[in-house]
Design a protein around this motif. Structure first.
Motif, PDB file in Angstrom:
ATOM      1  N   HIS A  58     -11.713  -9.132  67.857  1.00 41.43           N
ATOM      2  CA  HIS A  58     -10.481  -8.460  68.562  1.00 41.43           C
ATOM      3  C   HIS A  58     -10.122  -9.368  69.815  1.00 41.43           C
ATOM      4  N   ILE A  59      -8.787  -9.341  70.186  1.00 41.62           N
ATOM      5  CA  ILE A  59      -8.404  -9.803  71.333  1.00 41.62           C
ATOM      6  C   ILE A  59      -7.824  -8.711  72.238  1.00 41.62           C
ATOM      7  N   VAL A  60      -7.788  -8.745  73.617  1.00 46.68           N
ATOM      8  CA  VAL A  60      -7.126  -7.934  74.331  1.00 46.68           C
ATOM      9  C   VAL A  60      -6.171  -8.758  75.305  1.00 46.68           C
ATOM     10  N   THR A  61      -4.765  -8.324  75.474  1.00 45.47           N
ATOM     11  CA  THR A  61      -3.725  -9.196  75.820  1.00 45.47           C
ATOM     12  C   THR A  61      -3.137  -8.061  77.179  1.00 45.47           C
ATOM     13  N   ARG A  62      -2.465  -8.983  78.063  1.00 40.72           N
ATOM     14  CA  ARG A  62      -1.675  -8.293  79.083  1.00 40.72           C
ATOM     15  C   ARG A  62      -0.674  -7.280  78.215  1.00 40.72           C
ATOM     16  N   LYS A  63      -0.392  -6.210  78.868  1.00 36.61           N
ATOM     17  CA  LYS A  63       0.894  -5.315  78.092  1.00 36.61           C
ATOM     18  C   LYS A  63       1.794  -5.788  77.348  1.00 36.61           C
ATOM     19  N   PRO A  77      -1.728   0.085  72.162  1.00 37.14           N
ATOM     20  CA  PRO A  77      -1.736   0.351  73.556  1.00 37.14           C
ATOM     21  C   PRO A  77      -3.034   0.656  73.960  1.00 37.14           C
ATOM     22  N   TYR A  78      -3.514  -0.045  74.940  1.00 44.40           N
ATOM     23  CA  TYR A  78      -5.086  -0.275  75.452  1.00 44.40           C
ATOM     24  C   TYR A  78      -5.362  -0.141  77.021  1.00 44.40           C
ATOM     25  N   GLU A  79      -5.906   0.974  77.258  1.00 43.01           N
ATOM     26  CA  GLU A  79      -6.297   1.164  78.580  1.00 43.01           C
ATOM     27  C   GLU A  79      -4.902   0.987  79.709  1.00 43.01           C
ATOM     28  N   GLN A  80      -3.885   1.698  79.115  1.00 37.69           N
ATOM     29  CA  GLN A  80      -2.764   1.767  80.080  1.00 37.69           C
ATOM     30  C   GLN A  80      -2.089   0.341  80.258  1.00 37.69           C
ATOM     31  N   ASP A  81      -2.680  -0.699  80.712  1.00 33.68           N
ATOM     32  CA  ASP A  81      -2.215  -1.980  81.118  1.00 33.68           C
ATOM     33  C   ASP A  81      -2.372  -3.214  80.037  1.00 33.68           C
ATOM     34  N   PHE A  82      -2.952  -2.798  78.870  1.00 35.58           N
ATOM     35  CA  PHE A  82      -3.006  -3.921  78.064  1.00 35.58           C
ATOM     36  C   PHE A  82      -2.768  -3.761  76.613  1.00 35.58           C
ATOM     37  N   THR A  83      -2.765  -4.612  75.652  1.00 32.38           N
ATOM     38  CA  THR A  83      -2.486  -4.408  74.317  1.00 32.38           C
ATOM     39  C   THR A  83      -3.829  -4.807  73.728  1.00 32.38           C
ATOM     40  N   LEU A  89      -4.983 -14.276  65.402  1.00 32.77           N
ATOM     41  CA  LEU A  89      -4.670 -13.150  65.807  1.00 32.77           C
ATOM     42  C   LEU A  89      -3.398 -13.461  66.707  1.00 32.77           C
ATOM     43  N   LEU A  90      -3.332 -14.460  67.267  1.00 33.82           N
ATOM     44  CA  LEU A  90      -1.975 -14.686  68.111  1.00 33.82           C
ATOM     45  C   LEU A  90      -1.139 -15.103  67.310  1.00 33.82           C
ATOM     46  N   ASN A  91      -1.288 -16.056  66.338  1.00 33.19           N
ATOM     47  CA  ASN A  91      -0.230 -16.292  65.284  1.00 33.19           C
ATOM     48  C   ASN A  91       0.161 -15.327  64.380  1.00 33.19           C
ATOM     49  N   PHE A  92      -0.626 -14.469  64.203  1.00 32.60           N
ATOM     50  CA  PHE A  92      -0.336 -13.221  63.247  1.00 32.60           C
ATOM     51  C   PHE A  92       0.617 -12.203  64.200  1.00 32.60           C
ATOM     52  N   ALA A  93       0.336 -11.898  65.324  1.00 36.47           N
ATOM     53  CA  ALA A  93       1.000 -10.953  65.980  1.00 36.47           C
ATOM     54  C   ALA A  93       2.646 -11.745  66.329  1.00 36.47           C
ATOM     55  N   ASP A 121      -1.818 -15.239  77.392  1.00 39.07           N
ATOM     56  CA  ASP A 121      -1.728 -13.539  77.479  1.00 39.07           C
ATOM     57  C   ASP A 121      -3.246 -12.917  77.149  1.00 39.07           C
ATOM     58  N   VAL A 122      -4.069 -13.674  76.883  1.00 37.09           N
ATOM     59  CA  VAL A 122      -5.321 -13.051  76.400  1.00 37.09           C
ATOM     60  C   VAL A 122      -6.228 -12.777  77.623  1.00 37.09           C
ATOM     61  N   VAL A 123      -6.765 -11.522  77.891  1.00 32.47           N
ATOM     62  CA  VAL A 123      -7.535 -11.242  79.071  1.00 32.47           C
ATOM     63  C   VAL A 123      -9.025 -11.019  78.630  1.00 32.47           C
ATOM     64  N   TRP A 124      -9.221 -10.887  77.424  1.00 33.08           N
ATOM     65  CA  TRP A 124     -10.680 -10.345  77.048  1.00 33.08           C
ATOM     66  C   TRP A 124     -10.653 -10.547  75.316  1.00 33.08           C
TER      67      TRP A 124
END
Length: 531
Positions: free
Chosen positions: A262-267, A289-295, A321-325, A337-340
């Motif tokens: 999985h990747i977590v990005t900015r919102k 939507p993830y932890e209010q400020d992420f996706t 995943l980036l290309n898919f989205a 955009d990826v933070v984690w």
């Protein structure tokens, strides 16, 4: 090395502190069985904290004709929602439709459509998707969650972040779950009822002697030998290793390790709904939507050939995943955009499927009765963990005729003893009682601790009363609660599993938390006396 002997013989010794092991421990001890559980690391340290965080029936499993699995999972969504309204809540999923949607590989449904309607050339017709969603709405006896509806993406806010080529969508229901928190609360409830939960304790051998298992563990206090009437192997990705190298049993059964990254990005968008995307290869991913400020975006399905603990999101999987989205979102999602990222290994029962995606997601319980009983747990899903535990106890029932009947359906986990519709009311009450809390801080506490949030905060009248501030609203009071009640021992246990505050904390703050926790002398296992 000092070898200690546990004097009492327990009914069940459980290897593995993921959701299956902790769920079985909770169920068993609530039936009056004595239970010891050993986990080599932290609770939920592997697969159980690396899921897509959903209680869901598995819409795509319908294409594999896994009707029993889907029905059971759908039934469980609302059962679990009632039992843990603080860490689980309803979510709506938007499935954009376009004419080029295709079946993934050689699914049973794809093969049937090719035979009956060859002119579709592998495409998923809209009527078939709607039929699947109708089944999804009805198979599980849905009562709480709203039904599927059709959206006009040109007017509905869900269409805003998407490319203009998507004009219509279907919106259906599933549920969110804080996966690692689910595990620690099951363990805590088991401990409160009398189970012995040992984390950071590795099982190094298990041998049958007469009608008992002799299990040797190694932890902070050295080696200890336990005796048990039955052994449950809930080792997750290590289940096959336990069979062969710990219990030293020859078996033809094994697991297929499948990595999900999985990747977590900015919102990426402002509304609170999730997206269900299908790619040109037929696979699906979610954007949540993830932890209010992420996706949160995931997941992949790759056969994993290395050690289970080595799983990580590769650059290839991240880019996939980036290309898919980006095939769906109007603004491409990029590496910046990826933070984690995170990755886990699913221990699927090896059914000989041709691909990782086609391998069954159903669980298999294998009972070895060649002497003292051994129950091996293969596969499983977060959503069906409670039913898996009931099935495990049913398998073991002949050996424990004194055990009480099943009891866990809708039985609240710690902090979940309030109506599932009262989260907002609880949050408002918390902010009224503790006026120093910000709305976001109060909401986070209710979503983590439910009705116990006030107990955690105690008599505090200002933030400083909660002790050292580690940043991101994490205080000494909360850290001590998690050490005492939820088996946390190191900083990562708290910032990536009991919470996800690692997304917001600086390296300096995390180092301060690590130093604080290292200075606290905590017991290796929590018993009811610690409560």
């Amino acid at each position: 090395m000092n070898l200690q002997q546990r004097p009492e013989t327990v009914d069940l010794f459980i290897i593995g502190g993921g959701i299956n092991g902790c769920g079985i421990a909770r169920d068993a001890v609530g039936r009056g069985l004595s239970v010891t559980l050993a986990e080599q690391g932290d609770l939920a340290q592997a697969t159980s904290s690396a899921s897509t965080k959903l209680f869901h029936g598995g819409l795509r499993y319908l294409e594999y004709f896994e009707f029993r699995l889907v029905r059971e999972a759908l039934e469980e969504r609302e059962t679990l929602l009632v039992a843990m309204p603080h860490i689980s809540w309803p979510m709506r999923f938007v499935l954009p439709y376009h004419p080029d949607m295709r079946f993934e590989g050689e699914t049973p449904t794809g093969k049937l459509m090719a035979r009956l309607m060859p002119w579709t050339r592998g495409r998923r017709p809209a009527w078939l998707i709607r039929l699947g969603l109708f089944m999804y709405d009805t198979l599980g006896g849905r009562k709480i969650l709203p039904a599927t509806r059709t959206l006009d993406l040109k007017t509905d806010p869900a269409g805003g972040p998407l490319q203009k080529r998507f004009a219509h969508a279907y919106e259906y229901s599933d549920c969110w779950i804080e996966d690692a928190k689910l595990v620690s609360l099951n363990a805590r409830d088991a401990a409160q009822r009398g189970a012995q939960i040992h984390t950071r304790t590795r099982v190094i051998s298990a041998t049958r002697q007469g009608d008992l298992w002799h299990v040797t563990t190694e932890g902070a206090q050295g080696q200890t030998t336990h005796t048990a009437r039955a052994l449950v192997n809930a080792g997750g990705p290590w289940v096959e290793d336990v069979i062969r190298n710990v219990a030293r049993i020859n078996s033809t059964e094994g697991v297929r390790l499948v990595r999900g990254s999985h990747i977590v990005t900015r919102k990426l968008y402002d509304h609170d709904r999730c997206y269900f995307f299908q790619g040109t290869d037929g696979r699906i991913i979610f954007a949540i939507p993830y932890e209010q400020d992420f996706t949160l975006i995931g997941t992949t399905d790759k056969d994993h050939q290395s050690a289970p603990g080595s799983a990580h999101c590769t650059d290839e999987e991240r880019d996939y995943l980036l290309n898919f989205a980006s095939q769906y979102f109007a603004k491409p999602v990029t590496v910046d955009d990826v933070v984690w990222t995170y990755s886990g290994v699913r221990p699927l029962y090896n059914d000989g499927a041709s691909s990782a995606t086609a391998a069954t997601r159903d669980y298999v319980l294998s009972l070895d009765q060649n002497g003292a009983p051994l129950l091996n747990v293969f596969g499983g899903k977060i959503t069906t963990h409670r039913r898996l535990a009931e099935s495990a106890l049913a398998k073991l029932a002949p050996f424990f005729p004194h055990a009480k009947p099943a009891w866990t359906a809708r039985a609240a986990l710690p902090g979940g003893d309030f109506p599932h519709t009262d989260v907002a009311k609880l949050t408002q009450s918390l902010t009224q009682s503790y006026q120093f809390l910000t709305p976001a801080w109060a909401a986070r506490l209710i979503r983590a601790y439910g009705s116990e949030a006030k107990t955690l905060l105690g008599q505090a009248t200002q933030a400083s009363d909660l002790g050292q501030d580690f940043g991101a609203t994490l205080t000494e009071a909360e850290v001590r609660w998690l050490i005492t009640h939820e088996f946390a021992r190191e900083a990562n246990d708290i910032i990536w599993r009991r919470t996800k505050l690692g997304l917001r904390m600086t390296d300096t703050q995390i180092a301060q938390l690590s130093a604080f926790m290292a200075a606290i002398n905590t017991p290796r296992a929590i018993s009811p006396a610690a409560e």
